[in-house]
Motif scaffolding. Structure first.
Motif, PDB file in Angstrom:
ATOM      1  N   PRO A  47       4.904   4.811   2.160  1.00 47.25           N
ATOM      2  CA  PRO A  47       3.979   3.704   2.424  1.00 47.25           C
ATOM      3  C   PRO A  47       2.716   4.215   3.115  1.00 47.25           C
ATOM      4  CG  PRO A  47       6.034   3.458   3.693  1.00 47.25           C
ATOM      5  CD  PRO A  47       6.146   4.728   2.920  1.00 47.25           C
ATOM      6  N   GLN A  48       1.579   3.603   2.788  1.00 43.47           N
ATOM      7  CA  GLN A  48       0.300   4.060   3.337  1.00 43.47           C
ATOM      8  C   GLN A  48      -0.236   3.124   4.408  1.00 43.47           C
ATOM      9  OE1 GLN A  48      -1.160   7.048   2.423  1.00 43.47           O
ATOM     10  NE2 GLN A  48       0.861   7.268   1.487  1.00 43.47           N
ATOM     11  N   CYS A  49       0.618   2.247   4.918  1.00 42.98           N
ATOM     12  CA  CYS A  49       0.171   1.269   5.915  1.00 42.98           C
ATOM     13  C   CYS A  49       1.397   0.832   6.686  1.00 42.98           C
ATOM     14  CB  CYS A  49      -0.493   0.094   5.196  1.00 42.98           C
ATOM     15  SG  CYS A  49      -0.364  -1.497   6.016  1.00 42.98           S
ATOM     16  N   GLY A  50       1.249   0.650   7.990  1.00 35.46           N
ATOM     17  CA  GLY A  50       2.383   0.303   8.842  1.00 35.46           C
ATOM     18  C   GLY A  50       3.019  -1.034   8.477  1.00 35.46           C
ATOM     19  N   PHE A  51       2.184  -1.983   8.062  1.00 37.04           N
ATOM     20  CA  PHE A  51       2.708  -3.301   7.702  1.00 37.04           C
ATOM     21  C   PHE A  51       3.534  -3.217   6.425  1.00 37.04           C
ATOM     22  CE2 PHE A  51      -1.056  -4.059  10.293  1.00 37.04           C
ATOM     23  CZ  PHE A  51      -0.585  -4.985  11.210  1.00 37.04           C
TER      24      PHE A  51
ATOM     25  N   VAL B  13       0.367   4.157   9.857  1.00 34.66           N
ATOM     26  CA  VAL B  13       0.934   5.367   9.259  1.00 34.66           C
ATOM     27  C   VAL B  13      -0.166   6.231   8.658  1.00 34.66           C
ATOM     28  CG1 VAL B  13       3.230   4.419   8.899  1.00 34.66           C
ATOM     29  CG2 VAL B  13       1.528   4.200   7.088  1.00 34.66           C
TER      30      VAL B  13
ATOM     31  N   PRO C 158       3.520  -3.101  13.720  1.00 37.02           N
ATOM     32  CA  PRO C 158       4.011  -1.772  13.328  1.00 37.02           C
ATOM     33  C   PRO C 158       2.961  -0.697  13.592  1.00 37.02           C
ATOM     34  CG  PRO C 158       3.504  -3.102  11.386  1.00 37.02           C
ATOM     35  CD  PRO C 158       3.344  -3.999  12.579  1.00 37.02           C
ATOM     36  N   PRO C 159       3.404   0.524  13.846  1.00 37.94           N
ATOM     37  CA  PRO C 159       2.434   1.606  14.066  1.00 37.94           C
ATOM     38  C   PRO C 159       1.690   1.931  12.775  1.00 37.94           C
ATOM     39  CG  PRO C 159       4.664   2.488  13.941  1.00 37.94           C
ATOM     40  CD  PRO C 159       4.791   0.995  13.903  1.00 37.94           C
TER      41      PRO C 159
ATOM     42  N   LYS D  11       0.863  -1.186   0.000  1.00 37.86           N
ATOM     43  CA  LYS D  11       0.000   0.000   0.000  1.00 37.86           C
ATOM     44  C   LYS D  11       0.895   1.229   0.000  1.00 37.86           C
ATOM     45  CE  LYS D  11      -3.908  -2.210   2.174  1.00 37.86           C
ATOM     46  NZ  LYS D  11      -4.829  -2.250   3.314  1.00 37.86           N
TER      47      LYS D  11
END
Lengths: 109, 104
Positions: free
Chosen positions: A29-33, B99, B96-97, A23
């Motif tokens: 990146p648009q997502c922590g994962f 974003v 993970p946090p 993402k």
């Protein structure tokens, strides 16, 4: 299932020895994962290809069914699904990821 | 039954679990209050013996296929055998946090 999209996915996986479906982009990146997976890959020091599934909704819709993997990100190395964020992170921590990535980066097409 | 309880009961029914921890992490993400969209699952099961991580994750995905269709959007999975779990002394990676991306 749209065959055209599946063909595109197959081609992307075939032609890019290290490919991340994520993402956003590695820079944004648009997502922590996705962000954490990118960090692991960058730490391996090799170039990798990526597909932003947020700007490719048709790929986002079809890939989980094709891959039999429900979530993103998804990392492919030499045509094979390695896993998502947890697996990539765990492999990085255990030292398994770097040799895998290095080998893929140097292997002949 | 909440989605969280559903996840617990399905995993418990399918695996011979030595440890199971299901945490609703939705509150850390960009979703409405009281959502059940982001979960973290830590499990220790004998069935994981001799299986690669990808195979372990696929086993869990299969059991939770319905929940993963909707409403579960993110599933952090930490799957261990008894020996691996003992080696970790119960240390589990943090998720993970967020974003800030939306859940779509």
């Amino acid at each position: 299932m749209s065959e055209e999209v599946i063909d595109t996915i197959k081609e992307q996986i075939r032609e890019n020895p290290i490919l991340l479906y994520m993402k956003g982009s590695p820079n944004a990146p648009q997502c922590g994962f996705s962000a954490q997976t990118v960090q692991c890959l960058i730490a391996c020091g090799e170039r990798f290809a990526y597909v932003d599934i947020l700007s490719n909704p048709e790929i986002r819709a079809e890939l989980p069914g094709f891959a039999n993997w429900p979530t993103f990100p998804q990392l492919y190395v030499q045509g094979e699904l390695v896993g998502g964020c947890d697996i990539v992170t765990e492999m990085y921590a255990s030292g398994e990821l770097e040799p895998l990535i290095k080998e893929a980066a140097t292997s002949p097409e | 039954m909440s989605v969280e309880q559903q996840i617990v009961s399905k995993l418990d029914a399918r695996f011979g679990l030595d440890h199971l921890d299901v945490v609703n992490e939705s509150g850390n993400h960009n979703v409405p209050a009281n959502s059940e969209t982001h979960f973290k699952v830590v499990m220790v099961a004998k069935e994981f013996e001799g299986k690669r991580l990808i195979a372990r994750h696929r086993m869990v995905h299969e059991v939770l296929a319905e929940e993963l269709q909707r409403p579960v959007h993110a599933l952090a999975l930490h799957t261990y055998t008894d020996a691996e779990w003992k080696d970790r002394f119960g240390d589990v990676p943090m998720s993970p946090p967020c974003v800030g991306g939306g859940s779509d």
